[in-house]
Design an enzyme around this catalytic site. Structure first.
Site, PDB file in Angstrom:
ATOM      1  N   ASP A  67      -6.431  -5.750  -3.085  1.00  0.00           N
ATOM      2  CA  ASP A  67      -6.332  -6.852  -2.121  1.00  0.00           C
ATOM      3  C   ASP A  67      -7.343  -6.660  -0.992  1.00  0.00           C
ATOM      4  OD1 ASP A  67      -3.806  -8.581  -2.763  1.00  0.00           O
ATOM      5  OD2 ASP A  67      -3.083  -6.528  -2.962  1.00  0.00           O
ATOM      6  N   THR A 146       0.067 -10.430  -6.530  1.00  0.00           N
ATOM      7  CA  THR A 146      -0.093  -8.971  -6.532  1.00  0.00           C
ATOM      8  C   THR A 146       0.940  -8.296  -7.433  1.00  0.00           C
ATOM      9  OG1 THR A 146      -1.039  -9.044  -4.316  1.00  0.00           O
ATOM     10  CG2 THR A 146      -0.217  -6.908  -5.062  1.00  0.00           C
TER      11      THR A 146
END
Length: 155
Positions: A67, A146
């Protein structure tokens, strides 16, 4: 997910006026391809059971090195050619608190942008703090999904 939000007064943005739409599309495509390569490599490291840092945000959702690295890479690639504000999901607070995490994120960004410094990566993440609203700006969720990414599935 990368999105260009443009609400009036969009004409006030010199960066958009200077870049024709076909050029902007090519730029975004190239940036997305590089970001996808980075995240794919990082997901492969999960599959090989190599260590990749996973943190928990205040809302208990996961955030990974991927990320942080993806958002920094996208910002660093877009900004020189289309310097619009960025509303990004991540910031560099965790990297400032953890040198090992900062070094890990930096190492992955540097594979795509040789010579980039840790400070430049941290600055790129912090430039994602735009509040949104009127005008043109980028909206970025570096890894949309995610949890799926961590399960080694689609993200």
């Amino acid at each position: 997910a990368l999105l260009l939000s443009s609400r009036p007064p969009a004409r006030s943005c010199h960066a958009m006026a200077a870049m024709e739409l076909p050029d902007l599309r090519l730029l975004v495509r190239d940036v997305v391809v590089k970001a996808c390569a980075l995240t794919s490599d990082l997901q492969q490291s999960l599959i090989k059971d190599e260590v990749t840092s996973v943190l928990s945000k205040d809302d208990f959702s996961p955030v990974t090195v991927a990320d942080f690295a993806c958002q920094a890479l996208i910002t660093l690639l877009l900004e020189p050619r289309c310097p619009l504000p960025m509303l990004g999901e991540e910031d560099a607070e965790a990297l400032r608190k953890d040198e090992r995490l900062a070094a890990e994120v930096h190492s992955h960004v540097e594979k795509c942008l040789p010579g980039v410094s840790v400070a430049e990566v941290i600055d790129a993440l912090d430039r994602g703090r735009h509040e949104g609203g009127l005008g043109s700006f980028w909206v970025l969720d570096p890894i949309d999904g995610t949890k799926g990414f961590l399960r080694k599935e689609q993200y």
